[in-house]
Design an enzyme around this catalytic site. Structure first.
Site, PDB file in Angstrom:
ATOM      1  N   HIS A  35       6.101  69.598   4.967  1.00 46.11           N
ATOM      2  CA  HIS A  35       5.540  70.581   4.036  1.00 46.11           C
ATOM      3  C   HIS A  35       4.261  70.064   3.389  1.00 46.11           C
ATOM      4  O   HIS A  35       3.292  70.784   3.232  1.00 46.11           O
ATOM      5  CB  HIS A  35       6.581  70.984   2.983  1.00 46.11           C
ATOM      6  CG  HIS A  35       7.588  71.962   3.508  1.00 46.11           C
ATOM      7  ND1 HIS A  35       8.631  71.582   4.323  1.00 46.11           N
ATOM      8  CD2 HIS A  35       7.689  73.308   3.370  1.00 46.11           C
ATOM      9  CE1 HIS A  35       9.334  72.658   4.650  1.00 46.11           C
ATOM     10  NE2 HIS A  35       8.784  73.714   4.092  1.00 46.11           N
ATOM     11  N   LYS A  99      19.332  74.763   0.972  1.00 47.46           N
ATOM     12  CA  LYS A  99      20.426  74.934   0.010  1.00 47.46           C
ATOM     13  C   LYS A  99      19.898  74.832  -1.419  1.00 47.46           C
ATOM     14  O   LYS A  99      18.843  74.238  -1.658  1.00 47.46           O
ATOM     15  CB  LYS A  99      21.547  73.922   0.257  1.00 47.46           C
ATOM     16  CG  LYS A  99      21.199  72.496  -0.128  1.00 47.46           C
ATOM     17  CD  LYS A  99      22.447  71.630  -0.205  1.00 47.46           C
ATOM     18  CE  LYS A  99      22.080  70.166  -0.313  1.00 47.46           C
ATOM     19  NZ  LYS A  99      22.781  69.437  -1.333  1.00 47.46           N
TER      20      LYS A  99
END
Lengths: 187, 294
Positions: A35, A99
């Site tokens: 990222h 999550k």
């Protein structure tokens, strides 16, 4: 319900918070290093148009010349909050699996871009690994190390729940607001 | 004492801890699953969890890929000294990592380098005590990063919570911690709690409280009552499995206490995820495992 590749904007826009979805198709793993790299202007090693990115640092081993996934549960997504939205927009990423949910910035981009957040079951490393039927490739493994590499996962009926949709709704916000009300009443 | 046999037994302890959840934890998860509403996301989450537990046991693979901090408690009788035990456990840890029961999970905090063996300063985390008895007792726990990140410590009084230095204040801390964690610690969770101590001993004791079985009752009546109250009220928050909403937010609350200095009043909370990996064995001098503790 089933969601099969290609993950088009139309299919993604049809999803709502609370939908239980089984994903079939090619997805890519990406966590902290990937990222940051893409956010800093790095060229993606795969075409991310209409893709799903999985926040996961898998355990992958080579058996008889083939990659085999031994454990592949989700990692905590909120660490990618600064990067996720702009990357969704830049590369037309249609979904993120992780999550713990993500924040308001990502939620706003989900609406703008036409993307969703899929919540996998944290800790369910074996059930989720079993859904990865093939690993056609791996990228940036040298630079980032194995858990941080961009893995290509061919998944079949990978189970997730939509907890943030492209209409501005977040299950995380709803559960938090409701539990806060309850907490205040108790205290 | 047979050092090789000791190492072999410790490897089996690590394998079982990582791949096979103890019966009390499985029962608590099953109970939660039965309680959740049909067709709800919370029930679905626990279904996947139950499948995962069965599968990990069957194929002898880690329940969760984050095999966590390795926390070890050992009571050592005269026939095994501390360096012998630590050497054997470290060797077993390296073996367990090679066999894939443990992920390469120990990172140098300054250089960022992963040791690849799970060994390094403070890793595993050993708590070794001599005992006058003849039996060696070894208990261990694998605590993942997700639930460790939502663990927390309060210093009372706390203005934000309106929590004073009494058990009502402790109650408020535990409820707030459960709320703050939402689903981020891979709930339904278990709270290990220590009231008092200093900041260091408080956290250690809070984790140690997690060695109690989930279905036991605190022998201290006041704490037993508080545990029950936090369980009931915590579950009424509606956070549910994975934070999807539902009736099962907590699987257990275990409270212990330590004396404090008059100026301090800490409440330390060790949040444990549903993948509550702990186990233990007793061993005789011949090196034989005499009992599994969970």
């Amino acid at each position: 319900m089933l969601l099969e590749a290609p993950f088009t904007e139309k299919k993604i826009r049809a999803l709502k918070v609370g939908d239980r979805v089984e994903i079939t198709g090619l997805i890519y793993t990406g966590r902290d290093a990937a990222h940051k790299y893409l956010h800093d202007g790095g060229t993606p090693p795969v075409d991310l148009t209409d893709s799903i990115v999985y926040h996961c640092g898998p355990v992958v081993v080579k058996e008889k010349g083939k990659w085999v996934v031994k454990a592949a549960g989700p990692t905590t997504s909120i660490r990618e909050e600064p990067y996720q939205g702009p990357l969704m927009e830049k590369f037309k990423i249609r979904g993120v699996i992780g999550k713990g949910g993500m924040g308001p910035k990502t939620l706003a981009y989900c609406k703008k871009v036409g993307a969703v957040y899929f919540h996998a079951i944290g800790g369910a490393a074996q059930v989720l690994a079993k859904c990865v039927v093939d690993v056609p490739g791996v990228h940036m493994a040298e630079e980032f190390g194995s858990p941080e590499a961009i893995w290509e996962f061919q998944v079949v009926r990978f189970p997730v729940v939509v907890t943030m949709d492209s209409h501005g709704r977040s299950l995380h916000d709803a559960v938090q607001a409701q539990s806060e009300k309850k907490l205040k009443a108790l205290l | 004492m047979d050092a090789k046999l000791l190492q072999q037994n410790l490897l089996e302890l690590i394998r079982r801890t990582s791949t096979d959840l103890p019966a009390d934890v499985v029962q608590a998860i099953d109970k939660g699953w039965r309680r959740e509403q049909k067709d709800s996301s919370g029930k679905y989450a626990l279904e996947v969890v139950r499948d995962n537990i069965d599968m990990a046991r069957r194929i002898s693979q880690p329940i969760c890929q984050d095999t966590g901090t390795i926390i070890v408690y050992a009571d050592l009788p005269a026939w095994c000294d501390e360096p012998t035990f630590i050497k054997a456990f470290e060797k077993a840890t390296v073996q367990a990592t090679k066999k894939g029961y443990l992920r390469q999970n120990s990172v140098d905090s300054i250089t960022g380098k992963n040791s690849g063996t799970n060994l390094g300063p403070g890793s595993p985390s050993f708590h070794v005590h001599p005992t006058r008895g003849k039996t060696m007792k070894v208990r261990m726990m694998l605590k993942g990063g997700g639930c460790e990140n939502v663990s927390c410590q309060y210093s009372l009084p706390d203005t934000r919570l309106g929590a004073g230095r009494d058990l009502e204040g402790v109650y408020k801390c535990l409820m707030d911690a459960t709320y703050q964690a939402q689903g981020k610690g891979c709930g339904p969770g278990i709270l290990g709690v220590c009231v008092g101590g200093d900041r260091g001993t408080g956290y250690v004791a809070a984790k140690e409280a997690l060695f109690r079985k989930l279905d036991d009752v605190n022998p201290d009546k006041t704490l037993a009552k508080l545990e029950k109250r936090v369980m009931t009220d915590g579950n009424s928050l509606g956070i549910g499995p994975m934070g999807f909403g539902g009736k099962t937010t907590l699987l257990g609350v275990k409270i212990t206490h330590r004396n404090r200095v008059p100026a301090c009043y800490f409440v330390s909370i060790a949040y444990m995820c549903w993948a509550f990996r702990r186990n233990g064995v007793t061993m005789s001098e011949t090196g034989k495992i005499t009992r599994w503790l969970y």
